[in-house]
Design a protein around this motif. Structure first.
Motif, PDB file in Angstrom:
ATOM      1  N   LEU A  15       0.684  -1.132  -0.133  1.00 48.50           N
ATOM      2  CA  LEU A  15      -0.596   0.012   0.082  1.00 48.50           C
ATOM      3  C   LEU A  15       1.198   1.240   0.165  1.00 48.50           C
ATOM      4  N   LEU A  16       2.296   1.305   0.487  1.00 48.18           N
ATOM      5  CA  LEU A  16       2.529   2.392   1.140  1.00 48.18           C
ATOM      6  C   LEU A  16       3.170   2.365  -0.785  1.00 48.18           C
ATOM      7  N   VAL A  17       4.051   1.422  -1.039  1.00 43.75           N
ATOM      8  CA  VAL A  17       4.649   1.333  -2.687  1.00 43.75           C
ATOM      9  C   VAL A  17       3.612   2.311  -3.896  1.00 43.75           C
ATOM     10  N   ASP A  36       8.185  10.343   2.430  1.00 46.61           N
ATOM     11  CA  ASP A  36       7.037   9.843   4.149  1.00 46.61           C
ATOM     12  C   ASP A  36       7.079   8.975   3.838  1.00 46.61           C
ATOM     13  N   CYS A  37       6.808   7.556   2.703  1.00 47.99           N
ATOM     14  CA  CYS A  37       6.036   6.567   2.230  1.00 47.99           C
ATOM     15  C   CYS A  37       7.183   5.832   2.748  1.00 47.99           C
ATOM     16  N   MET A  38       8.204   6.479   2.766  1.00 54.15           N
ATOM     17  CA  MET A  38       9.303   5.857   2.558  1.00 54.15           C
ATOM     18  C   MET A  38      10.159   5.652   4.086  1.00 54.15           C
ATOM     19  N   ASP A  39      10.466   6.633   4.653  1.00 54.02           N
ATOM     20  CA  ASP A  39      10.201   7.058   5.564  1.00 54.02           C
ATOM     21  C   ASP A  39       9.444   5.823   6.621  1.00 54.02           C
ATOM     22  N   MET A  44       9.017   0.228   9.369  1.00 55.08           N
ATOM     23  CA  MET A  44       8.258  -0.919   9.853  1.00 55.08           C
ATOM     24  C   MET A  44       9.624  -2.044   9.699  1.00 55.08           C
ATOM     25  N   LEU A  45      10.114  -2.139   9.026  1.00 53.45           N
ATOM     26  CA  LEU A  45      11.387  -2.713   9.043  1.00 53.45           C
ATOM     27  C   LEU A  45      12.285  -2.254   9.659  1.00 53.45           C
ATOM     28  N   ALA A  46      12.474  -1.949  10.255  1.00 51.62           N
ATOM     29  CA  ALA A  46      13.108  -1.618  11.189  1.00 51.62           C
ATOM     30  C   ALA A  46      12.455  -2.306  12.489  1.00 51.62           C
ATOM     31  N   ALA A  98      16.198   9.296   0.001  1.00 49.92           N
ATOM     32  CA  ALA A  98      15.179   7.787   1.393  1.00 49.92           C
ATOM     33  C   ALA A  98      15.306   6.857   0.632  1.00 49.92           C
ATOM     34  N   MET A  99      15.335   6.262  -0.713  1.00 49.20           N
ATOM     35  CA  MET A  99      15.019   4.809  -0.539  1.00 49.20           C
ATOM     36  C   MET A  99      16.999   4.283  -0.010  1.00 49.20           C
TER      37      MET A  99
END
Length: 133
Positions: A15-17, A36-39, A44-46, A98-99
Motif C-alpha cells: 500500500l505504501l509503495v 514520507d512513505c519510504m520513511d 516497519m522494516l526496523a 530516502a531509498m
C-alpha cells in the motif's frame, strides 16, 4: 474479498509503495509524499529486523516436519518495500536519497543478509534458501 494485514503481512508495504509510486508520477510530482512513505516503510522494516521470521515450520512431537506455511522472508520484505520504487525514484534525488537511507538502515539493523548478497549468504536466511523435504 479484501485482503487484510493478518492475511498478507506484506500488504502494508504494498500500500505504501502504491502511494509512493503515485506521488512520483510526473503528473503529480510530489516527492515529499513518496519520501514520507519510504520513511514509514523504513520504520516497519526496523520493527521486523528484530523479529524471528522463520516461523512457518511445525514439527510433530518426534521433531519431524509436518506442516509448513509460506511466510515472507526478510529479503522478500526488502524487495517489496524497495524494488518497485527504484526506477521511479531515479528521477527524484530526494526520493532516491530516502531509498538509499532505507536500504542502508534495513541492512544495519539486522544480522540478516541483504537481498543483494551472493550465493554464499549465511545467517537467519540460510534456512529459507534451502528447500524443505
Amino acid at each position: 474479498m479484501e485482503r487484510t494485514f493478518d492475511q498478507d503481512p506484506q500488504l502494508p508495504f504494498r500500500l505504501l509503495v502504491d502511494i509512493a509510486l503515485r506521488a512520483m508520477f510526473p503528473a503529480v510530482n510530489d516527492p515529499a509524499t513518496a519520501v514520507d512513505c519510504m520513511d514509514r516503510m523504513e520504520d516497519m522494516l526496523a520493527r521486523l529486523a528484530g523479529r524471528d521470521l522463520d516461523i512457518g515450520y511445525f514439527p510433530d512431537e518426534k521433531g519431524e516436519l509436518r506442516v509448513t506455511i509460506p511466510v515472507p522472508r526478510w529479503d522478500q520484505y526488502i524487495r517489496t518495500a524497495l524494488d518497485d520504487l527504484l526506477f521511479a525514484a531515479a528521477s527524484s534525488p530526494m526520493a532516491l536519497r530516502a531509498m538509499h537511507t532505507a536500504h542502508q538502515a534495513a541492512g544495519t539493523r539486522s544480522d540478516r543478509p541483504s537481498p543483494s548478497c551472493e550465493t554464499g549468504c549465511s545467517g537467519s536466511n540460510a534456512r529459507a534458501a534451502t528447500p524443505i523435504r
